[in-house]
Write a protein that holds these residues in place. Sequence first.
Motif, PDB file in Angstrom:
ATOM      1  N   GLY A 151       0.833  -1.186   0.070  1.00  0.00           N
ATOM      2  CA  GLY A 151       0.004  -0.065  -0.008  1.00  0.00           C
ATOM      3  C   GLY A 151       0.769   1.196  -0.041  1.00  0.00           C
ATOM      4  O   GLY A 151       0.246   2.359   0.312  1.00  0.00           O
ATOM      5  N   VAL A 152       1.977   1.184  -0.137  1.00  0.00           N
ATOM      6  CA  VAL A 152       2.798   2.369  -0.334  1.00  0.00           C
ATOM      7  C   VAL A 152       2.817   2.835  -1.583  1.00  0.00           C
ATOM      8  O   VAL A 152       2.881   2.190  -2.697  1.00  0.00           O
ATOM      9  N   HIS A 153       2.778   4.124  -2.040  1.00  0.00           N
ATOM     10  CA  HIS A 153       2.302   4.600  -3.036  1.00  0.00           C
ATOM     11  C   HIS A 153       3.156   5.816  -3.481  1.00  0.00           C
ATOM     12  O   HIS A 153       3.677   6.842  -2.791  1.00  0.00           O
ATOM     13  N   PHE A 154       4.236   5.750  -4.743  1.00  0.00           N
ATOM     14  CA  PHE A 154       4.900   6.702  -5.245  1.00  0.00           C
ATOM     15  C   PHE A 154       4.321   7.310  -6.291  1.00  0.00           C
ATOM     16  O   PHE A 154       3.807   6.601  -7.421  1.00  0.00           O
ATOM     17  N   THR A 155       4.605   8.611  -6.438  1.00  0.00           N
ATOM     18  CA  THR A 155       4.324   9.308  -7.820  1.00  0.00           C
ATOM     19  C   THR A 155       5.468  10.014  -8.210  1.00  0.00           C
ATOM     20  O   THR A 155       6.000  10.899  -7.448  1.00  0.00           O
ATOM     21  N   GLY A 156       5.495  10.385  -9.480  1.00  0.00           N
ATOM     22  CA  GLY A 156       6.558  11.500  -9.954  1.00  0.00           C
ATOM     23  C   GLY A 156       5.936  12.292 -11.145  1.00  0.00           C
ATOM     24  O   GLY A 156       4.873  11.691 -12.096  1.00  0.00           O
ATOM     25  N   GLN A 157       6.278  13.585 -11.482  1.00  0.00           N
ATOM     26  CA  GLN A 157       5.574  14.448 -12.309  1.00  0.00           C
ATOM     27  C   GLN A 157       6.468  15.735 -12.770  1.00  0.00           C
ATOM     28  O   GLN A 157       7.298  16.119 -11.960  1.00  0.00           O
ATOM     29  N   TRP A 158       6.265  15.855 -14.019  1.00  0.00           N
ATOM     30  CA  TRP A 158       6.932  17.307 -14.366  1.00  0.00           C
ATOM     31  C   TRP A 158       5.792  18.088 -15.128  1.00  0.00           C
ATOM     32  O   TRP A 158       5.055  17.617 -15.811  1.00  0.00           O
TER      33      TRP A 158
END
Length: 310
Positions: A280-287
Amino acid sequence: MKLNKLWAALALASLAVGGAHAKEGGDQYPNGAETWLAGALPPPGNYFLNYFGYYSGDLVDGSGKKVPGAGVDAWFNAFRFVQITEHKILGGNWGWHVIVPLVHQDVALGQGSKSQFGLGDITVNPFVLSWHAKNWHWAAALDINLPVGAYKEGDPRQSIGANYWSVEPIFAVTYLGDTGWEVSAKFMYNIKSSNKDFRPALGAPKMKYESGDEFHMDYLVGKRFGPWGVGLSGYYLKQTTNDKLDGQTIGVGPGGIWSEGRKGEVFAIGPTVSYTTKGGVHFTGQWNRETSAENRFEGDKFILKLIMPL
């Protein structure tokens, strides 16, 4: 009152560039921070979130043209604790959160650049309600931004905090489709108090500066493939009321570079990716690339985000 053009560029708009989560253009919220699952708050429990971001941009005037010699580079790391309880109000789960940011910024003006590092403006929210119904999830909340970040009168290059209080009603919604599609949006309206310690330049007398209120929103359209997700995300901001100095609406700036009331506006869009572990660990990345900016900074923003149940 005539002001140096470059000081007007930052000082007149109370442009502390660090603040809560490395704000740019006077923001006390890191636009674009809440995209994936913006309206789908987690089930009751305790959660830790970490936001790491970098922003680089140039100041633009009321016509969207760059102001020579005025720019910013900033990074931030914000620590957020969220608790969602079993207690129900209007059928939704009540919760609260607090956000503590650390900020490093480098602001350039015609007179040179200065760097600053320290604690930014802290955000507290004693009132968060969240609801869930099949594919739909939504939440309502009220953020309170506390002016605790360092503020240097007359020199925005050394100011991390905004030096004013603000409150922000929030509504967020998420649609999670059965085939993996997600559409999310977070709508906010920032209502600001005045900065009574404003100086247009070092050594100048104090004045009362009122930054205009703002509507802004984060958004996402994405598709999940197992634990992975890809999509487009961004934000939009539109200032709704005029900036005022000692009760008078700010006029057209030196050389005609600012529009009446110095209302800011910006739109941003870019790619984003997410990954969720089995635990249930959630990672996000964005530009996000900003465009169509007026009376504020325009540049690029990168955000890495972690959501972890405790």
